[in-house]
Each structure stands twice: as structure tokens, then as C-alpha cells.
Write an enzyme that holds these catalytic residues in place. Structure first.
Site: not given
Length: 395
Positions: A281, A314
Site C-alpha cells: 500500500h 515505491g
């Protein structure tokens, strides 16, 4: 490849810096922040960038194609746009802007249950090519009604969310009044006054609201009661019964997002899922968790020949996409990166970000002499055997 993008903003950090100047601080911190001390938010990208690729400069090279097949559709690149709630808070009509850019560029766009555009509107923009991420309702009646609407609108890929069994503790959102229920404090109003372009466009577009959920929210409900309604209506915790009920009911592709362990990946396969998105998440739920690429590598190696294994969390550049693909992913998704793009450049932000990422990814692949995204795993250094799995899955 000839792809136009604004040379003033040739990287995601450039877009982030521009977005920070154009939108109110409370909105920027909503999309930019993570949970607790934001350790995993930073770790996600740092570990991706530890991956190393081996170039082969003297081999025959037949040219490059970014095209990637997934669920029977041939996309123009191996990345798509992750679901994000309250996109219209970051920039007015952000959901529509990104969906349109994704459709025109032939990459997948995933609409969140709590986005600020209706599922019908996004289906219209994308001609039924969008995916939908479901926050699982508590009541079966609401679940079935949402599924009926998705089927009627032509959606084929349903993504069920597994990594929000409880809302993350995000101190910036709490300070800014963006924890449910949201608050419009004097501080936030002063921030809006300092961003007149955002304020005017938001005024013209209307207050952001959960448009897919609008038919289920009682009219005239206050913000305080809206928060209570959301907590009562949706439960993020999945189990075998809930997933199997969805599998029996949904005839399209069923993907689970938020898998972060081999144990959960094995259950997903046993329960009949068609795909896995490894994700934490974006570092917004568990600060002490692994970077998403760490379980991705293990899951892809062990289960990648059984179903597509994808990843988000990321990823901030074309080289990041290359590193994740080299580590075994069949496909990747980016969320914040696209929100920075829209926050920075408005209606041009989605297309700019897509084109920029394609150019960056192409450069890496040409540099290491790699012809297709799937072949990037053959260039991975330091993870013995990771490049050999899943060569003939045909997804």
C-alpha cells in the site's frame, strides 16, 4: 520511439516539487505521506534501487518493444496506474484525466472504490478497458450491487484489496484533518487561499466526493456521519469465504492486491485468483514491513509460472520499472508518481508521466541490450535463478 513530454519536468522528483507548489499542503501530504515514521515509504524505493542489471554490449540486438501481454490484452508498456482514493482532492478531475491518458496510451488504469469519479464515467472514458479495485463491503447486497454495476459497465478485471484490514496511522493526515471524518480548518483554508489555481479549478469542478458510492450514501449526511457510514459499510479484512464468494460471482479476471508473503500467495492460488499484485500500500499501512520488491522476488520465483505476479509500491522511474521487472514481475503499477504528474501539470500530467516513463524505460533496455520487458530478468545480477521462471505462461 517518439514520445513528447515537458522537458522542464524530466523526472518524478521534478513533478513532485512542482505539485508541492501548486496544491494545498494538506492535499499534497495526503498523497505524499506514509504511516507512522514513514520508514517503509522510503524503504520501498531504496531497495528497488539496490537491484543491479548486467549489460550485454556485443550480442546481436534486434531492437526494442515495450509491449506486454496481460490477461489477453497487449498493452503498450509494462506499467499501469494504481488505484488511489480521493484523487480529485489532489487535482480536480484527476481520475478522469488519468483514465483518459491511460486509455489513449493503452495502459491499464485501476479505479478505486473511493475515487472521485464514478465507475460508469471511467468505463465510458476507457471504453470498458479500466480495472476496478474493490473495498469489500460488509453487506452482501451492496457487494452484489457494485458487481452488477461493474458488469453492466463492461469491466473485466476486478482487483480486491487485502492490505487494509485497518486504517494506517498517518500523523500528517490527522494533523491536516484528513483522517475520516475530514475537517476544513482555518489552517487548511489559508493553504487553499495560497493556491488560487487549485482553488478555482476545484470550485468549478465541485467538491470532491465518492461518486461510485453516491447512490448508497444517505442524502444530507454530514461529514462526521459520512466517516461513520464508511467505517460501518466497508471491511478491509478478507478471508476464504469472502474471496470464494467473489470468485463464484465474478466471471471476469479476479486479482488480489496487497499480497506480501508466500503464504498469502499460495492461498490466492488455491482460492482461484487470476493474478497477484504484490504491494504494501505504498508504505501507508505497516512501517515495519518489508520493501515490496523483497517478497515480489520470492513470490515470482515460486509461483510465477502459475499466474501473473505484478507489483506496486515505491516505483518512481523507468529504471525502477526495469529493476522490478528484472526481479520477476510480469507487470508494474505506479500511484503517487501519476498523482505528482497531475498535481504538477493538470490535464497534461497523465500523458506527460506516461511518456516520460516509457522513454526512461526504453533507455535502460537499450543500454543493457534487452529487447522485451520480460527479458529484463535475464539481466538481473546477484539473485541466482530469478530470471528463469515463468517463461511460457502466456498471460
Amino acid at each position: 520511439m517518439s514520445l513528447a513530454y515537458n522537458p522542464k519536468y524530466p523526472s518524478i522528483p521534478d513533478l513532485r516539487a512542482r505539485a508541492r507548489k501548486r496544491i494545498p499542503r494538506f492535499a499534497f501530504e495526503y498523497v505524499d505521506g506514509g504511516c507512522n515514521a514513514e520508514i517503509n515509504l522510503r524503504r520501498n524505493t531504496e531497495v528497488i534501487r539496490e537491484v543491479q542489471l548486467k549489460p550485454y554490449y556485443l550480442r546481436d540486438y534486434g531492437g526494442i518493444s515495450l509491449e506486454t501481454e496481460l490477461f489477453g490484452h497487449r498493452y503498450s508498456a509494462p506499467f499501469g496506474i494504481s488505484p488511489i482514493g480521493l484523487q480529485g482532492l489532489i487535482w480536480p478531475e484527476a481520475s478522469e484525466i488519468l483514465a483518459r491518458a491511460a486509455f489513449e496510451s493503452n495502459i491499464p488504469f485501476i479505479l478505486s472504490t473511493v475515487a472521485t469519479a464514478s465507475l460508469e464515467k471511467i468505463s465510458e472514458i476507457t471504453e470498458g478497458q479500466a480495472w476496478f479495485q474493490l473495498y469489500h463491503p460488509v453487506e452482501e447486497e451492496l457487494r452484489d450491487d457494485l458487481l452488477q454495476r461493474l458488469e453492466a459497465a463492461g469491466y473485466n478485471v476486478l482487483v480486491i484489496l487485502s492490505d487494509v484490514p485497518t486504517f494506517g496511522y498517518r500523523s500528517k493526515e490527522i494533523k491536516n484533518g484528513l483522517a475520516i471524518p475530514p475537517k476544513m480548518t482555518l489552517r487548511n483554508m489559508l493553504q487553499i487561499a495560497g493556491r488560487p489555481s487549485w482553488a478555482i479549478r476545484t470550485l468549478l469542478a465541485g467538491t470532491p466526493e465518492f461518486k461510485t458510492l453516491k447512490p448508497y450514501i444517505p442524502k444530507g449526511m454530514s461529514l462526521r456521519h459520512l466517516g461513520l457510514f464508511m467505517n460501518k459499510t466497508f471491511s478491509g479484512r478478507l478471508n476464504a469465504d469472502r474471496v470464494k464468494a467473489l470468485r463464484d460471482r465474478w466471471k471476469g479476471k479476479l486479482v488480489i492486491k496487497g499480497v506480501a508473503s508466500e503464504e498469502d500467495a499460495r492461498k490466492a492460488i488455491e482460492w482461484g485468483l487470476d493474478g497477484i499484485i504484490v504491494s504494501n500500500h505504498g508504505g501507508r499501512q505497516l512501517d515495519a514491513g518489508e520493501a515490496a520488491i523483497t517478497p515480489l522476488t520470492a513470490i515470482a520465483k515460486k509461483f510465477g509460472d502459475q499466474l501473473p505476479v505484478m507489483m506496486d509500491s515505491g516505483i518512481r522511474s523507468g529504471p525502477d520499472i526495469a529493476n522490478v521487472m528484472a526481479s520477476g514481475a510480469d507487470f508494474t503499477f505506479l500511484g503517487r508518481s501519476f498523482m505528482y504528474g497531475v498535481g504538477a501539470l493538470g490535464r497534461e500530467g497523465g500523458q506527460h508521466t506516461i511518456n516520460m516513463l516509457k522513454v526512461q524505460l526504453q533507455q535502460v533496455m537499450e543500454q543493457v541490450c534487452c529487447e522485451t520487458p520480460r527479458d529484463l530478468r535475464k539481466h538481473l545480477i546477484g539473485r541466482e535463478g530469478s530470471g528463469e521462471r515463468g517463461q511460457g505462461s502466456g498471460f
